[in-house]
Design an enzyme around this catalytic site. Structure first.
Site, PDB file in Angstrom:
ATOM      1  N   HIS A 178       0.832  -1.215   0.000  1.00  0.00           N
ATOM      2  CA  HIS A 178       0.000   0.000   0.000  1.00  0.00           C
ATOM      3  C   HIS A 178       0.863   1.260   0.000  1.00  0.00           C
ATOM      4  CE1 HIS A 178      -4.167  -1.351   0.577  1.00  0.00           C
ATOM      5  NE2 HIS A 178      -3.725  -2.295   1.393  1.00  0.00           N
ATOM      6  N   GLU A 206      -7.398 -11.968   3.187  1.00  0.00           N
ATOM      7  CA  GLU A 206      -8.257 -10.773   3.193  1.00  0.00           C
ATOM      8  C   GLU A 206      -8.996 -10.695   1.856  1.00  0.00           C
ATOM      9  OE1 GLU A 206      -5.477  -7.535   3.705  1.00  0.00           O
ATOM     10  OE2 GLU A 206      -5.234  -7.938   5.848  1.00  0.00           O
ATOM     11  N   HIS A 249      -8.312  -7.259  -0.190  1.00  0.00           N
ATOM     12  CA  HIS A 249      -6.978  -6.751  -0.540  1.00  0.00           C
ATOM     13  C   HIS A 249      -6.470  -7.313  -1.870  1.00  0.00           C
ATOM     14  CE1 HIS A 249      -2.828  -5.309   0.303  1.00  0.00           C
ATOM     15  NE2 HIS A 249      -2.537  -6.323  -0.491  1.00  0.00           N
TER      16      HIS A 249
HETATM   17 ZN   LIG Z   1      -4.833  -3.940   1.967  1.00  0.00          ZN
END
Ligand SMILES: [Zn+2]
Length: 201
Positions: A110, A181, A184
């Protein structure tokens, strides 16, 4: 190679999300609705991605518009400055939840603008039910375990279909998902990004 988040607008390799069509943005760390419970971005504008990721996101949005007319992508997090990554990591100190947050010593994808947290909105602008919330740090969020959760009733077929639609358009946009996740997605190999891209601090 690093750049301060305050200086990112002067860097041509980054693109602001407002330049993309058909994308909704609700950055959860820019408010108190997140697992830390406070606004981590403050006055920082974090609605940016590296151009490569932004292009993939635009492509995914176009594919979604074709496959599920009226639906939109909702970006929950995009560029996350390294200084904020440190706060997330510190917040989880002493817990067994650090698998959900990249160690700042290695660097979160990120922070390079090459990863994105995203979900789907229905034609009325409501988030689709994914069976667990964004940043819900439980096994119910793990794509790798979906078949098991489906068999046990932990997830419904509809919830899994929603996740599959999200993954399908993001993967065709060039992203890859992760095991733990559903929200993501990374652009390019993580090690390659860490070695060759500029980190935003
Ligand atoms: Zn993430």
């Amino acid at each position: 190679m690093t750049v301060r988040c305050e200086d990112i607008a002067s860097r041509p390799e980054f693109l602001h999300l407002s330049a993309l069509e058909g994308i909704a943005v609700d950055l959860r760390y820019a408010g108190v609705d997140n697992f830390v419970g406070r606004d981590l971005y403050g006055s920082l504008d974090c609605a940016w991605l590296h151009r490569l990721a932004a292009t993939g996101l635009g492509l995914a949005a176009a594919l979604l518009a074709r496959e599920a007319p009226g639906h939109r992508l909702l970006v929950l997090d995009a560029l996350r400055p390294h200084r904020v990554q440190v706060q997330l990591w510190d917040h989880l100190e002493g817990t067994d939840l650090r698998q959900y947050v990249a160690d700042p010593a290695r660097g979160s994808i990120h922070s390079f603008g090459m990863a994105l947290d995203v979900t789907l909105l229905d034609p009325r602008g409501r988030e689709l039910d994914m069976g667990s919330g964004f940043d819900e740090m439980t096994e119910r969020s793990h794509p790798r375990l979906e078949a098991r959760h489906l068999a046990s009733g932990e997830l419904t077929p509809e919830q899994v279909r929603h996740r599959e639609l999200l993954r399908r358009v993001l993967v065709r946009g060039g992203f890859q998902g992760v095991d733990n996740e559903w929200w993501h997605f990374d652009m390019l190999d993580r090690q390659h990004v860490r070695q060759h891209f500029t980190r935003v601090d």
